[in-house]
Design a protein around this motif. Structure first.
Motif, short mmCIF file in Angstrom:
data_model
loop_
_atom_site.label_atom_id
_atom_site.label_comp_id
_atom_site.label_asym_id
_atom_site.label_seq_id
_atom_site.Cartn_x
_atom_site.Cartn_y
_atom_site.Cartn_z
N GLY A 1 0.79 -1.23 0.00
CA GLY A 1 0.00 0.00 0.00
C GLY A 1 0.82 1.27 0.00
O GLY A 1 0.25 2.37 -0.03
N LEU A 2 2.14 1.17 0.04
CA LEU A 2 2.96 2.39 0.08
C LEU A 2 3.17 2.96 -1.32
O LEU A 2 3.14 2.22 -2.30
CB LEU A 2 4.32 2.07 0.69
N PRO A 3 3.40 4.27 -1.42
CA PRO A 3 3.71 4.85 -2.72
C PRO A 3 4.87 4.10 -3.38
O PRO A 3 5.86 3.78 -2.73
CB PRO A 3 4.11 6.28 -2.37
N GLN A 4 4.71 3.87 -4.68
CA GLN A 4 5.66 2.98 -5.37
C GLN A 4 7.06 3.53 -5.51
O GLN A 4 7.99 2.77 -5.72
CB GLN A 4 5.12 2.64 -6.76
N GLN A 5 7.20 4.84 -5.41
CA GLN A 5 8.54 5.41 -5.63
C GLN A 5 9.44 5.27 -4.41
O GLN A 5 10.63 5.49 -4.50
CB GLN A 5 8.45 6.91 -5.94
N LEU A 6 8.85 4.98 -3.26
CA LEU A 6 9.65 5.00 -2.04
C LEU A 6 10.63 3.86 -1.97
O LEU A 6 10.32 2.73 -2.32
CB LEU A 6 8.73 4.93 -0.81
N LYS A 7 11.82 4.16 -1.49
CA LYS A 7 12.79 3.11 -1.18
C LYS A 7 12.38 2.49 0.16
O LYS A 7 12.00 3.22 1.09
CB LYS A 7 14.19 3.71 -1.02
N ILE A 8 12.47 1.17 0.24
CA ILE A 8 12.01 0.49 1.46
C ILE A 8 13.07 -0.51 1.92
O ILE A 8 13.55 -1.33 1.12
CB ILE A 8 10.69 -0.27 1.20
N VAL A 9 13.39 -0.44 3.19
CA VAL A 9 14.16 -1.52 3.81
C VAL A 9 13.24 -2.19 4.82
O VAL A 9 12.80 -1.56 5.78
CB VAL A 9 15.44 -1.01 4.50
N ASP A 10 12.93 -3.45 4.56
CA ASP A 10 12.01 -4.19 5.44
C ASP A 10 12.81 -5.07 6.38
O ASP A 10 13.55 -5.95 5.93
CB ASP A 10 11.07 -5.05 4.58
N LEU A 11 12.65 -4.84 7.68
CA LEU A 11 13.42 -5.61 8.65
C LEU A 11 12.76 -6.95 8.99
O LEU A 11 13.35 -7.78 9.66
CB LEU A 11 13.64 -4.79 9.93
N SER A 12 11.54 -7.14 8.56
CA SER A 12 10.86 -8.40 8.89
C SER A 12 11.30 -9.50 7.92
O SER A 12 12.06 -9.27 6.99
CB SER A 12 9.34 -8.21 8.80
N ALA A 13 10.75 -10.67 8.15
CA ALA A 13 11.12 -11.82 7.31
C ALA A 13 10.24 -11.92 6.06
O ALA A 13 10.36 -12.88 5.29
CB ALA A 13 10.99 -13.10 8.13
N ASP A 14 9.38 -10.93 5.82
CA ASP A 14 8.33 -11.09 4.81
C ASP A 14 8.81 -11.19 3.36
O ASP A 14 8.08 -11.67 2.50
CB ASP A 14 7.32 -9.94 4.94
N PHE A 15 10.01 -10.72 3.09
CA PHE A 15 10.49 -10.75 1.69
C PHE A 15 11.85 -11.45 1.57
O PHE A 15 12.52 -11.28 0.56
CB PHE A 15 10.57 -9.32 1.14
N ARG A 16 12.21 -12.21 2.58
CA ARG A 16 13.58 -12.79 2.56
C ARG A 16 13.67 -14.08 1.74
O ARG A 16 14.70 -14.36 1.16
CB ARG A 16 14.04 -13.10 3.98
N LEU A 17 12.61 -14.86 1.75
CA LEU A 17 12.67 -16.15 1.05
C LEU A 17 12.21 -15.95 -0.38
O LEU A 17 11.07 -15.57 -0.63
CB LEU A 17 11.81 -17.20 1.76
N ARG A 18 13.10 -16.27 -1.31
CA ARG A 18 12.76 -16.03 -2.72
C ARG A 18 11.65 -16.97 -3.21
O ARG A 18 10.87 -16.61 -4.08
CB ARG A 18 14.01 -16.21 -3.58
N ASP A 19 11.60 -18.16 -2.64
CA ASP A 19 10.61 -19.14 -3.07
C ASP A 19 9.35 -18.97 -2.22
O ASP A 19 9.36 -19.29 -1.01
CB ASP A 19 11.23 -20.54 -2.89
N ILE A 20 8.27 -18.50 -2.84
CA ILE A 20 7.08 -18.21 -2.03
C ILE A 20 6.39 -19.48 -1.53
O ILE A 20 5.65 -19.44 -0.57
CB ILE A 20 6.09 -17.27 -2.77
N GLU A 21 6.65 -20.60 -2.19
CA GLU A 21 6.12 -21.87 -1.66
C GLU A 21 6.83 -22.21 -0.35
O GLU A 21 6.22 -22.66 0.61
CB GLU A 21 6.35 -23.03 -2.66
N GLU A 22 8.11 -22.00 -0.36
CA GLU A 22 8.87 -22.26 0.86
C GLU A 22 8.44 -21.28 1.97
O GLU A 22 8.32 -21.65 3.13
CB GLU A 22 10.38 -22.12 0.58
N TYR A 23 8.18 -20.04 1.56
CA TYR A 23 7.69 -19.06 2.53
C TYR A 23 6.39 -19.57 3.17
O TYR A 23 6.23 -19.56 4.40
CB TYR A 23 7.45 -17.69 1.84
N ALA A 24 5.48 -20.02 2.33
CA ALA A 24 4.18 -20.49 2.85
C ALA A 24 4.36 -21.67 3.79
O ALA A 24 3.69 -21.78 4.83
CB ALA A 24 3.27 -20.86 1.67
N GLU A 25 5.30 -22.53 3.45
CA GLU A 25 5.54 -23.72 4.29
C GLU A 25 6.05 -23.32 5.68
O GLU A 25 5.60 -23.84 6.69
CB GLU A 25 6.58 -24.60 3.57
#
Ligand SMILES: NC(=O)C1=CN([C@@H]2O[C@H](COP(=O)(O)OP(=O)(O)OC[C@H]3O[C@@H](n4cnc5c(N)ncnc54)[C@H](OP(=O)(O)O)[C@@H]3O)[C@@H](O)[C@H]2O)C=CC1
Ligand SMILES: CC(=O)N[C@@H](CCC(=O)OP(=O)(O)O)C(=O)O
Length: 415
Positions: free
Chosen positions: A157-181
């Motif tokens: 939901g954030l403006p698309q131009q913003l640079k973001i550093v996410d400290l959570s684990a939400d985007f660390r695993l490249r494989d989204i199936e593995e993320y779901a597991e």
């Protein structure tokens, strides 16, 4: 009025409800894995405001990179009432160009930051607001310090131009199936996952420089990958037999009240947790597998230890035939020779967590095992600094084209 486009032009209204209803208490039973927090799904929609003002004014164009010396970069800290959020604030107090304009909280929304964290009362900061009330129209970059599982929808939901550093684990695993597991629910922003760059600075610096969204590594994965990735890339150790015993201070569990983290539950003792499979295992295996260019599996057990900050990882490895402990040492020393924040200790000095507290350093050393052909590597970091907020600032410096160590030259607090 120059209202900014959100998430591709429309205001973002995002539901935080789990897609498949597997959030929460049944997760542990169903997967056998430990979740640090149950993703909170309390509010049904988040509308991120681009701008509150109705008076005509010059629209702010977010800075994207190549920030000049002296130029201000406007920062939002989401989750500023938590430990990593507060640590971002402490570090930015010494940053000449990053200035905090927006700070969010959940339960503490509406409060003054200095009331929530009196140790930072000297800082001139905005009050804490709920994410849905945050105004991003004057912001260039965001540190997202929210519990994992809450972050995907909010970042969408954030403006698309913003640079973001996410400290959570939400985007660390490249494989989204593995993320779901491992995380017990489908990934809620797979398109952003594709864009996200893993933020282990010393290893992926070139990719981070050009990234818009960086997934800051977990604290255990930082302490483990910094020594092991170079040794695996150089084929100095066997990848079939890596054993990791790691220990974390209690701030690693966040500020939220939990029975398991009461003084009476942790004082004067140490205990292992997540023995069967901690969620940092796939993150560590992802990095080590990329280094090896083949699937690597590890044995990893974290422990909670009675200290506020700090993390130690002890890694037991088998060397390739003919390789010596000195070879491991020399290779790591050469790899990190020009690095400001990763250091090999001299001789037989043992890295202590108390030698890095409050700093962005990772200290490590390599020791001979009693068993021929094996070595023991010890690395230490401050989980809140190199393991979280310090590495996040290091990454945003790179993303903005600033010298990587800007604002981070704090020496450890000892004794
Ligand atoms: N602690 C550590 O050493 C490390 C943490 N991390 C990761 O960083 C992130 C933050 O960790 P940490 O600072 O320790 O956590 P805390 O629990 O200390 O802080 C969480 C923050 O998020 C806010 N928050 C909680 N739920 C929601 C929600 N549903 N919507 C919006 N805001 C919410 C809280 O607000 P309020 O307090 O007002 O309720 C608080 O500001 C986590 O993903 C964690 O896994 C990564 C590496 C190391
Ligand atoms: C002591 C403690 O509880 N530590 C946390 C890990 C630290 C952390 O926050 O890592 P993430 O960013 O991946 O959540 C845990 O074991 O889940």
């Amino acid at each position: 009025m120059g209202s900014m486009a959100l998430g591709g032009g429309a205001p973002a209204c995002v539901g935080l409800a789990p897609k498949n209803g597997v959030f929460g208490s049944n997760l542990k039973q169903s997967t056998g894995f430990m979740l640090k927090t149950t993703p909170k799904v309390a509010f049904s929609s988040v509308r991120v405001r681009a701008s509150l003002s109705s008076s005509p004014q010059k629209q702010h164009s977010p800075k994207t990179s190549g920030v000049k010396s002296g130029e201000e970069v406007h920062i939002a800290v989401l989750g500023a009432s938590g430990y990593t959020g507060a640590e971002i604030v402490r570090l930015l107090a010494n940053h000449p160009q990053f200035h905090i304009k927006v700070m969010t909280a959940d339960r503490k929304a509406g409060q003054q930051f200095g009331s929530v964290f009196p140790h930072l009362i000297t800082q001139d900061l905005p009050n804490l607001v709920a994410v849905k009330d945050a105004d991003f129209s004057n912001v260039d970059a965001v540190f997202c310090c929210l519990p994992h599982g809450t972050t995907q929808e909010i970042i969408k939901g954030l403006p698309q131009q913003l640079k973001i550093v996410d400290l959570s684990a939400d985007f660390r695993l490249r494989d989204i199936e593995e993320y779901a597991e491992w995380y017990g629910h489908s990934h809620m922003a797979p398109e952003l996952q594709q864009e996200a760059v893993y933020g282990l600075t010393e290893v992926l610096r070139d990719e981070i420089k050009n990234a818009r969204l960086v997934a800051n590594p977990g604290c255990y994965p930082t302490s483990v990958q910094l020594p092991l990735v170079p040794l695996i890339k150089a084929k100095l150790i066997k990848v079939s037999n890596i054993i990791i015993d790691a220990k974390s201070g209690v701030s690693g569990a966040g500020r939220g009240a939990k029975e398991a983290n009461l003084y009476t539950e942790i004082a004067e003792g140490i205990h292992a947790y997540g023995i069967k499979g901690h969620r940092h295992v796939p993150e560590i295996e992802q990095g080590l597998s990329e280094a090896a260019e083949s699937k690597v599996t590890i044995s990893f057990t974290p422990n909670l230890i009675c200290m506020k900050r700090g993390m130690q990882s002890t890694m037991f490895v088998e060397m390739e035939p003919g390789v010596t402990v000195n070879d491991l040492y020399q290779h790591l020393n050469a790899t990190y020779e020009g690095e400001e924040f990763v250091k090999l200790l001299h001789g037989s000095s043992v890295p202590h967590t108390r030698h890095v507290v409050g700093s962005n350093y990772c200290f490590m050393n390599v020791f001979e095992d009693r068993i021929p052909g094996r070595a023991i590597i010890i690395s230490v970091i401050d989980n809140l600094v190199k393991g979280a907020s310090g590495q996040a600032v290091q990454n945003l410096n790179l993303m903005m084209g600033l010298p990587e160590s800007t604002g981070l030259q704090y020496q450890p607090l000892f004794p």
